[in-house]
Every structure is written in structure tokens, then in C-alpha cells.
Design an enzyme around this catalytic site. Structure first.
Site, mmCIF file in Angstrom:
data_model
loop_
_atom_site.group_PDB
_atom_site.id
_atom_site.type_symbol
_atom_site.label_atom_id
_atom_site.label_comp_id
_atom_site.label_asym_id
_atom_site.label_seq_id
_atom_site.Cartn_x
_atom_site.Cartn_y
_atom_site.Cartn_z
ATOM 1 N N ALA A 144 0.820 -1.210 0.000
ATOM 2 C CA ALA A 144 0.000 0.000 0.000
ATOM 3 C C ALA A 144 0.859 1.268 0.000
ATOM 4 O O ALA A 144 2.091 1.214 0.059
ATOM 5 C CB ALA A 144 -0.936 -0.020 1.206
ATOM 6 N N HIS A 145 0.184 2.391 -0.021
ATOM 7 C CA HIS A 145 0.850 3.699 -0.104
ATOM 8 C C HIS A 145 1.781 3.944 1.082
ATOM 9 O O HIS A 145 1.480 3.573 2.215
ATOM 10 C CB HIS A 145 -0.197 4.803 -0.160
ATOM 11 C CG HIS A 145 -1.086 4.851 1.037
ATOM 12 N ND1 HIS A 145 -0.804 5.609 2.136
ATOM 13 C CD2 HIS A 145 -2.242 4.211 1.323
ATOM 14 C CE1 HIS A 145 -1.755 5.457 3.034
ATOM 15 N NE2 HIS A 145 -2.649 4.601 2.573
ATOM 16 N N ASN A 146 2.917 4.534 0.786
ATOM 17 C CA ASN A 146 3.881 4.987 1.802
ATOM 18 C C ASN A 146 4.524 3.857 2.602
ATOM 19 O O ASN A 146 5.165 4.106 3.622
ATOM 20 C CB ASN A 146 3.224 5.989 2.779
ATOM 21 C CG ASN A 146 2.831 7.282 2.110
ATOM 22 O OD1 ASN A 146 1.742 7.377 1.540
ATOM 23 N ND2 ASN A 146 3.712 8.257 2.124
#
EC number: 2.3.1.191
Lengths: 346, 346, 346
Positions: C241-243
């Protein structure tokens, strides 16, 4: 892209304090920002970062009273968060989804129509008899089968595959590699143990403002439609089987799987890697925690479920808390047995 | 497509009761059908729907005696279910998989041959030295690497990716986005903690009548072949690792993962989100319930497994039934301890 | 491809015993090899196979003393395993990744540069302002968005999709259908229960020697970067997922999902179908067993975790061992209660 602080302030109808000629080429969080970045301060918990940030400029509230001088230029606005979000949206559109025109070679079949102001990337494919709205963005190598309908402003990223007869609403986002309308997994067992494929002739319907994640798969209905209602958000690698219905504004996190003919209500949240068995019905506002497996319908609204098999969250947390201590439980039980058996034998 | 009731009756060698000139443009379940739809009645449990259905026409048995007059036109045949399935197959072929010819640009490499009566969609790619049978349907943006062999009547949907040297039998279906023949996940740990990639030079073999779901991944063998035996059905987003073998007519539901070198027997059923560890062997007719994790080989045929780690279904159901009551068990145990300790202390 | 035993011996600087004119057209394990195959003997546990193998030739150590005559020709070298691996790498390069040149039509946008000695397959797409190194292999139908940077020697397989602004190091491998840089799953809840999409303007950074599996998905950061550090190996159908940040030489097996903003340390091993919750931090050398779900940060290096929710492996194995016997535990508890209640009542 590069703008001056002054240009950005003008767009946001803000007031500059500091050097309006500084050049901004990116957006960043206040605690991570470096020279050239524009950041924002909304939650005052982060105010200390304002005085140490490397950002060239920070969007702040008109009412903020500085506790120290700011090395960064300030753009004062009414609502820093909203202003920053406006810039984020502008940035995303400018860099990703704002492209228009047709890159050749792109394929479009007979009797298909597409509205004004669209983008069709190279190697994108549109079948026959499609009706596609205006402001639609179709990235390279996307596939749209025959007789599809797609609403205004929808974005289809690179290599998404949309089978024939899919209906997609307005302002939907379909991420790269998503597959919409593949055959339901339906096979009729034969006397010899082999399987005969049951033809799948239904379709998939996505209503408006639906988002489908990268490499997610949504099967068509056997007959009728698999339906994703307005505003539902489906994450990457989610599997949605034939004849499923996902309610309005329901969120389905990554790698979750929903089996055939199950109906998920409105405003539900299914966390990551969840599994929902087939032919069930989940009431509105049901929440299922990560990795849970739901095997029964939920009729009451607002229930929280956990576990595989799942039951209500509170009981599941309690059961899990004791699960860890099972060896100790067993020992205590053995102790009791030893003690209680002594009198019996004596 | 639109046909009259009379035309459909002729194809099915059925007898029309009612208006043979009514126009049919879709197939639907009797309980959901609306004007323009053709439905069927096979299981008499559904007979009440016959008198209320919105369908324009219904296929019924020659022997059915009506309890009420039917508003829908009837097509009387010997076996309504078989007749309806015939129409489903015809419909799917007409709308999806019946296309023939070549859409340009399509790429085919040197020394590749492909049989008569095929379809190659725009932007499809066939490498060098491939041998592809007749009646093969290759949708747009599908990729077939060098030296692949593909049997007659196989359908490869949009954007499926088949690595070099894959062997695919006759009448297989490969859904959109499936990847067949990607490298096995093999890395040799080095003294410094990093990994060296082990070259993967084997291939994947699919026998006849195999179905592979959308965005499923099947890795090639390190050496030798990863094999999917005749008639096996693999659902969406399934992961099959290097050197795995899946037996004949085995069904693997969505999001299941099978680790390297494991052999699954014939006529097995692996439900959704199941995991099977590496280097195992599962006997014929093994069934694994959803979200289970199998860590041991199964030598006896016909075993049902559940849980993570999985054991036999009956014991697993019993253990899970008590798991929910662990807090109560703990309380009962504490009560006993309190009671039993009193005499000790006294 | 076909070589003689003598030609191969020359490349490996080995000495032939037996017929140097035999023709070799494939590599195989000694226990599976048939005529035409070259195999190797390194681990002497396999020596009995040397005298029964169907291989035409076997690579053996210079120091090996035969216990029986060998029907296969022998190529004697200093280190059979290293010699064989060299051949595997050569074979893979010759058959899969060694192609060079451009197949038309291939798309490359304005102001993009690509180094010498590269391959761009038909229907591959490179956006604008990309900087791509030398010896890069881009298979057909791969997509590379605007302003991407790709290092020397990286291989991008068919249909991989790389969103704009992704940065990829040298000698990376991206398998077919992988999606890198799709939007993070970020939605702000609105008062009416609907969701507003939060623009995702960050990117993904892969350092050198990273491998990404088929149909894996890696989301871009909301702002900043999702980072996969040097040498990390990501298997098929993994969701990142993001980051998220994945540490150096960490291995993530198939179908694992890592939620937003979580940081995985160096030299970690996440087995298949694992889930890691968001905003966590896992110390270096953490190992998580298959199907586990990690809900808490791990601060100590070298911990082994199991279960959903996960705790340390030893305790988890013990708890699971007793879990199976819960019905028996309950029975023992009931027995005690019956016994202990008698005195109470009396």
C-alpha cells in the site's frame, strides 16, 4: 512544473508573507518537506514543524499567530486543508489524468461512439457498439469489449480489461490491470467427476463514482448483473464473484474475496484479506476486520465482525486473548485434576 | 441480437403455445425476467413463477400441465434445462468468443504457425516458433512468448500473458490478465544476507480443458514443468508456484495459493483463500475449506480439511465451537480453582 | 538450441570423459533427465542417480571417483554447481531476456531517452520525459508512464504497468502484469457517509536488484514515496500500500498484503498470504509465517511470528497444539465440575 509562491497564492486567493518569487516544484508534508516544496499547516498539533520545516512555503490560516519567525514563506488562506487539497487535485490532474487526444495506433470498433474531450492512449482497444461519454480518459493498452457503456469523466488506467457488455457509470476510476466482466466460476459436476462449464452470459454494472483497484477482478453474473453501487471503493487485488452486489459507499480493502451471489449492504467496511462466503447477505454498516472469514448472513445493522469463522468483535477479542494462554489453561486444568483425583482415590 | 419465439422454437425443435411472433433479445431467470426475455422452467419448485413472470416466453417440458393460464408464450421441449443451456452456449459464442479474423495491428513472429478459423485481436502478440492450433481465439493485447504450443479451440482473453515455451492443450480458457510461466520465486541466500536469483528455465504445461481465471499467476518450473492436468479449473487471482502439479478435474477457488513443488491430486476441491505449503502431496478427492492453511501431506483419499493450520473438518468445527466460549471456559476453570483451593487452605 | 558435449565443456573449461560429440538440447535434474539432457552432480547424496540417469551428459567434480561405469558422458569441472548455474543463466538469457532491438509498432513519447543495447517489444509504451538506462529489456505491451526513471539492465516483462514518476533502479526484474504506482487507497469520509477521493501525488521508488512478481501491486505514496529497498524480492500477487517501506534484502512471498505507511525492516521474511496492518514498524530480520496477521509493531530484531493475530512462533505452536483438543479440554472441565459440585450439594 514549477510555479512561484505568488502565482499559487493568487490561485488560492491567499496573502503572501515572505518571498513571493520563490519557486515551488512539488507538494510535501510539513515534517518531510525540503527546499522547493510547498506544504500546509492545518492541525495545530503540527505547528512546531512550521518553524523547522525545509519547505520553501507553507499554507497557513489567516488567523494563525506565529510563535516564532518562519523561515518559509507563508500563504495565508481561510482553510489551509481545503486549499492544499485543491492543489493536490490540480497537481494530479495536471500530471496524470489531464491528457486529451488520441495516440496512434488506437483501435475503435464499428458503431462505437465516444464523447468530446477524451483521451485514448496508444494500443487502447474499444470494441463495437460501445457508447462512451465525454471527458473520458482511456490509458494505453486498456481494453473495452463490445457493447460497453461508460459514463462521463470516467478514467480507465493502462491495461485495465473490461469485457463485453459491461456498464460503467460516470466519474469512475478503474486502475491498471483490473479485470471487469470475466466469466463467473461456474461448473456443473458430471457423473465422471469432471466439470462442464456453465455459460456466463450476464454482465457487470458499476454505478457512478465507483473506484476499482489495480489487478482487482469482478466476474460477470451467470445471468443478470454483478452490481457495484454508487460510490463504492474497491481496493487492489480484490475478487468479486458472479452475481455479487456491493452496496453504496461500501469500502472493500485489498485482497478481500466475495463469493458468488452475496449481497453486501451500504456503508459497509471490509478490511484487507477478508473472505465472505457465497449466497449471504450483510446488513448496512457491517464492519469486518482484516483476515476474517464470514460464513453467515448478518441481519442487524452496524455489527463488527472478526475471526475466521467470524463472530462479533468483542467476543472475538476476548476469545483470542485467552487463546494465547491455552497452554496455561491446560496446565491449570491438569493441576485441578491431580488435586481432585487424590480424594477420589484415597 | 433479436429473434422471434418461433425462430427459437425451431432451433430447439420445440412447440410454441402462444404468440410465436414475440421478439426475444435476452435470456433471464424466471423470477427476474422482464419483457423481451426468454426463461425456462425445469425444477417444478419454481412453477409458481411461471404464472407471474415478466418473461415474454418460457421454455417448459412437453409434459407440463398448466395449473393456470400463462401470460408468457411457451416453448415446449423434451428437456427444458438442456435446451436452455444450449441457448446459453450459443449466446456466449455469438457475443463473446465467436469472433474470427485478424484485427490490425497484430504481431506474429518468425516461423510461428496458427491453424484455420482463428481470431487474433488488435495489439495481440505471438512470438517466434509458436505452434498454435485451429479455432483458437486470441483477444486483443494478449501476449504469447516464443516457442509456445497451443491446442485447438483454446480461448485467450484480453491481456493474458503467456511466457515463452508454455504448452497449452485444446479447449482451454485463459482469462484476462492471467500470467502463465513467470519465474518461480527462487533465490539462493548469500553469506551477506542478500539473495542471488536462481535462473528458472522450466515451463508450464496446461493439459486439455483447463480453465485459468482472471489475473491468476502460474510460475514456470525451475527445471522441468509446472503442470495443470486435464479439466482442472483455476479461479481468479490464484497463485501456483514453480513445479506444482494440479491433478485432473481439480477445482481451485479464488485467491488460493499453492507453494513450490506441491502436488495436488485429482478431483480435489480447494475453496477460496486457501494456502498449501510447499513440497506437499494431497491425495485425490481432498477438500480444503475456505481460508484454511495446509501444512502437511494428506495420504488418505477423500479427507476434508479446515483451519489454519488445517486438520480434519469435524474436529475443526468442534474446536471452533468451543473457541468462541473460551472466556467462559476460563471463568469455569477459575471457579473450580477457587472452590478447590478453599479446602486446601482450610 | 543445441550444443555438443565438447562445446559445453570448452565453455566451462572442463574435461570430457566419454562421447564429446553427443548433442545436448536442454538442462534437467539428474533424477528426471532423459536423452538430450545435460545434468549435474554436486551433492553426493545424489550419486546413485549418476549410474541410472537418462541424461546424455553430467557435469561432475574433477575429484569424483566413480563407483561404477557411467553411461552418460561426464564433464569434469572444479565446482559442478557453479558450472551448472552458469549454464542456467546463459540458457535463460539466450531464450528469454537476451532479445535486443525494437519491434514496431512501439510507442515512445516526447523527450524520453533510452540507453544502448535495449529491447522494446511491439505495443510497448513509454511516456514523455522518461530517462531509461542501457541494456534495458521492455517486453511487448509493457507500459511506462511519463517522467519515469529506469536503471541499467532492468527487465520489464509483458504487460507490466508502471505509472508516471516511478523510479526504478538497476538490474530490477518486473514480472508480467505487475502494477507499480497505482493510487493509494485513500478516501476521506464525508458527513453523508460517502467518500471523497484524496489525491495521491507521491510515487514509488524501487532501488537496485529488486524483483517484483507477476500481478503484484504497489501503490504510490499519498505524498513522498513508497520505497522498496535494494535487493528486496516481492512475489506474485503481493499488495503493497501507499507509503510503505520494504527494507533491504527482505523477501515477501505470494499474496501477502502490507497496509499503508508500514515499514518492514531489512532481511525480513514474510511468508505467503501474510497480512501486516498499517502504520507499523517491523524490526530487521523479523520472520512471519504463512497466513499470519501482524497487528503490532515489532521492535526486537530476529523475532518469529505466527497466527492471526500473530504472536511469537513458539507460543503460537503450543496454543495451536491445544486448540485442536479444545473439545477434550471442555469435557475434562465438565467432569471436574460434576465431581466438585457433588460435595457442594451434599
Amino acid at each position: 512544473m514549477e510555479f512561484t509562491v505568488g502565482q499559487i497564492a493568487e490561485v488560492l486567493q491567499g496573502i503572501v508573507e515572505g518571498d513571493a518569487t520563490l519557486r515551488i516544484d512539488r507538494l510535501a508534508k510539513i515534517e518531510e518537506a525540503q527546499a522547493g516544496a510547498l506544504s500546509f499547516l492545518s492541525n495545530l498539533k503540527y505547528e512546531p514543524h512550521l518553524y523547522t520545516t525545509g519547505a520553501s512555503a507553507v499554507i497557513v490560516s489567516k488567523t494563525l499567530i506565529l510563535k516564532q519567525p518562519s523561515a518559509a514563506a507563508l500563504i495565508r488562506v481561510d482553510d489551509p486543508y481545503t486549499s492544499f487539497t485543491t492543489l493536490l487535485e490540480f497537481y494530479q490532474q495536471a500530471t496524470r489524468t489531464g491528457r486529451r487526444g488520441v495516440e496512434e495506433p488506437a483501435f475503435i470498433g464499428a458503431d462505437s461512439v465516444i464523447g468530446d474531450n477524451h483521451y485514448r492512449g496508444a494500443f487502447s482497444y474499444i470494441g463495437q457498439n460501445c457508447r462512451i461519454g465525454r471527458d473520458v480518459v482511456i490509458f494505453p493498452q486498456a481494453y473495452i469489449g463490445d457493447r460497453c457503456v461508460i459514463g462521463d469523466g470516467t478514467i480507465i488506467y493502462a491495461g485495465a480489461k473490461i469485457y463485453a457488455e459491461t456498464v460503467i457509470g460516470a466519474r469512475c476510476t478503474i486502475h491498471a490491470g483490473a479485470v471487469i466482466g470475466s466469466d463467473g466460476f461456474g461448473f456443473a459436476p458430471q457423473p465422471d467427476g469432471s466439470y462442464k462449464t456453465i455459460p456466463q452470459i450476464g454482465n457487470v454494472v458499476l454505478e457512478d463514482n465507483v473506484s476499482i483497484g489495480a489487478n482487482a477482478t469482478i466476474d460477470c453474473a451467470t445471468m443478470g448483473s454483478t452490481i457495484i453501487r454508487e460510490g463504492a471503493k474497491i481496493d487492489n487485488l480484490v475478487q468479486i464473484a458472479h452475481n455479487v452486489e456491493i452496496g453504496r459507499h461500501t469500502v472493500v480493502a485489498a485482497q478481500t474475496g466475495i463469493s458468488g451471489s452475496t449481497k453486501i449492504g451500504d456503508f459497509c467496511v471490509l478490511a484487507g484479506q477478508t473472505g465472505i462466503a457465497g449466497h449471504l447477505s450483510l446488513a448496512n454498516r457491517t464492519t469486518v476486520t482484516a483476515q476474517s472469514g464470514v460464513g453467515k448472513s448478518i441481519k442487524t445493522e452496524g455489527v463488527l465482525l472478526q475471526g475466521s469463522p467470524a463472530f462479533n468483535l468483542r467476543d472475538s477479542l476476548r476469545a483470542n486473548a485467552i487463546f494465547r494462554h491455552l497452554p496455561e489453561i491446560e496446565r491449570r486444568l491438569s493441576d485441578l485434576e491431580r488435586n481432585s483425583s487424590v480424594p477420589e482415590k484415597s
